[in-house]
Scaffold this active site. Structure first.
Site, PDB file in Angstrom:
ATOM      1  N   ASP A   1       0.937   0.991   0.484  1.00 57.12           N
ATOM      2  CA  ASP A   1       1.168   1.188  -0.953  1.00 57.12           C
ATOM      3  C   ASP A   1       2.419   2.038  -1.184  1.00 57.12           C
ATOM      4  O   ASP A   1       2.810   2.283  -2.332  1.00 57.12           O
ATOM      5  CB  ASP A   1      -0.070   1.743  -1.661  1.00 57.12           C
ATOM      6  N   SER A   2       3.085   2.431  -0.094  1.00 59.74           N
ATOM      7  CA  SER A   2       4.430   3.014  -0.197  1.00 59.74           C
ATOM      8  C   SER A   2       5.365   2.049  -0.917  1.00 59.74           C
ATOM      9  O   SER A   2       6.431   2.450  -1.381  1.00 59.74           O
ATOM     10  CB  SER A   2       4.981   3.352   1.193  1.00 59.74           C
TER      11      SER A   2
ATOM     12  N   ASP B   1      -3.163  -1.760   2.508  1.00 61.73           N
ATOM     13  CA  ASP B   1      -3.715  -0.543   1.896  1.00 61.73           C
ATOM     14  C   ASP B   1      -4.596  -0.853   0.689  1.00 61.73           C
ATOM     15  O   ASP B   1      -4.232  -1.674  -0.158  1.00 61.73           O
ATOM     16  CB  ASP B   1      -2.569   0.338   1.377  1.00 61.73           C
TER      17      ASP B   1
ATOM     18  N   LYS C   1      -6.859  -0.477   5.011  1.00 57.99           N
ATOM     19  CA  LYS C   1      -6.699   0.959   5.266  1.00 57.99           C
ATOM     20  C   LYS C   1      -7.049   1.728   3.992  1.00 57.99           C
ATOM     21  O   LYS C   1      -6.696   1.288   2.899  1.00 57.99           O
ATOM     22  CB  LYS C   1      -5.265   1.270   5.693  1.00 57.99           C
TER      23      LYS C   1
ATOM     24  N   GLU D   1      -7.443   5.933   2.377  1.00 59.01           N
ATOM     25  CA  GLU D   1      -7.147   7.351   2.574  1.00 59.01           C
ATOM     26  C   GLU D   1      -8.395   8.202   2.367  1.00 59.01           C
ATOM     27  O   GLU D   1      -9.169   7.948   1.440  1.00 59.01           O
ATOM     28  CB  GLU D   1      -6.061   7.817   1.579  1.00 59.01           C
TER      29      GLU D   1
ATOM     30  N   GLU E   1      -1.012  11.248   9.176  1.00 57.76           N
ATOM     31  CA  GLU E   1       0.294  11.472   8.541  1.00 57.76           C
ATOM     32  C   GLU E   1       0.597  12.973   8.418  1.00 57.76           C
ATOM     33  O   GLU E   1      -0.200  13.736   7.858  1.00 57.76           O
ATOM     34  CB  GLU E   1       0.313  10.809   7.150  1.00 57.76           C
TER      35      GLU E   1
HETATM   36  O1  KIV Z   1       1.782   3.312   2.485  1.00 57.86           O
HETATM   37  C1  KIV Z   1       2.281   3.518   3.598  1.00 57.86           C
HETATM   38  O2  KIV Z   1       3.371   3.038   3.944  1.00 57.86           O
HETATM   39  C2  KIV Z   1       1.538   4.349   4.530  1.00 57.86           C
HETATM   40  C3  KIV Z   1       2.290   4.905   5.704  1.00 57.86           C
HETATM   41  C4  KIV Z   1       3.164   6.001   5.282  1.00 57.86           C
HETATM   42  C5  KIV Z   1       1.387   5.276   6.822  1.00 57.86           C
HETATM   43  O3  KIV Z   1       0.400   4.618   4.324  1.00 57.86           O
END
Ligand code: KIV
Length: 263
Positions: free
Chosen positions: A44-45, A83, A112, A114, A180
């Site tokens: 989600d970056s 994510d 994934k 958090e 992270e």
């Molecule tokens: O969203 C993302 O790119 C991430 C990485 C920074 C691990 O979660």
């Protein structure tokens, strides 16, 4: 042939570092996988590096599905993690629905999410349903408004807390863990205590593998790139060569160097 979870687990057992990189569209995913990256993270970056937001919070589930679909059209070889975006895991039901969409519509191989204790019931349920799950501990970008972009686990009690959360996530059924911005000594300790691969970012070289954001690796980040990242395009003549150099450096354990540690 696409990488499987059991191949990644074998790789981990053989101490062969797992190379992960983000990608957000078909062409970048194609070249990332061609270069030998074994795991693509549709992070989600993308909210920051693609959409131009200042945090990952505005990213929607529709955005994640859309980008995962594009990535999986371009990627034939790498294992693909997607994510769960901010608030998609606010309830067990919404987390299950979001994971179903990421896998059924997006074509993700793993999801994934958090967090620690809070997400244990979700990890448990997904795992029981046969969904591969990657945890994410340490700096949590989705909690930035409450916690800031801060290194986690610097003092003894927060280090112990992180270690316990990692163990709990593994016990709940997580198959992989992203750490992270955790001090390298603690990342090494957590990696040593777990029996699932730990993929580090800004967490030193002693994890089971590394992940970077595509835009950081290619010097495309607008503003200041994180200190733990490296622009591999500086010493390479093409995007493809830069990604290959990253793969080689992670495998040879020459990336990350001490200068990329968060302390
Ligand atoms: O969203 C993302 O790119 C991430 C990485 C920074 C691990 O979660």
């Amino acid at each position: 042939m696409r990488k499987t979870l059991s191949q990644l687990k074998k790789q981990y057992q053989n101490n062969d570092k797992i190379v992960c990189l983000t990608a957000y569209d078909a062409s970048s995913a194609h070249w990332v996988a061609e270069a030998g990256v074994e795991v693509i993270l549709v992070g989600d970056s993308l909210g920051m590096v693609v959409q131009g937001h200042t945090t990952t919070l505005p990213v929607s589930l529709d955005d994640m599905v859309y980008h995962t679909q594009m990535v999986q059209r371009g990627n034939q070889q790498a294992w693909c993690i997607a994510d769960l975006p901010f608030m998609a895991d606010a309830t067990l039901e919404s987390a299950l629905n979001a994971s179903a969409r990421l896998m059924k519509e997006g074509g993700a191989n793993m999801v994934k999410l958090e967090g620690g204790e809070r997400v244990v019931p979700i990890v448990n349920a997904l795992s029981a349903l046969g969904v591969p799950v990657c945890g994410h501990l340490g700096l949590l970008p989705q909690s930035v408004q409450k916690q800031g972009y801060k290194v986690k686990g610097r003092d003894a009690s927060s280090a112990e807390h992180l270690l316990n959360e990692a163990i709990t996530l593994q016990a709940a059924g997580a198959d992989m863990l992203v750490l992270e911005c955790v001090p390298s000594k603690l990342a090494k300790q957590i990696t040593g205590q777990l029996s699932i691969p730990v993929i580090g970012i800004g967490s030193g070289k002693d994890t089971s593998g590394q992940v970077l954001v595509y835009h950081d690796l290619l010097g495309l980040t607008v503003g200041k790139a994180p200190a733990f990242s490296k622009n591999f395009l500086i010493e390479n003549a093409s995007i493809q060569a830069a990604i290959q150099a990253y793969v080689k450096a992670v495998k040879a354990q020459t990336f990350p160097e001490a200068c990329h540690e968060v302390g």
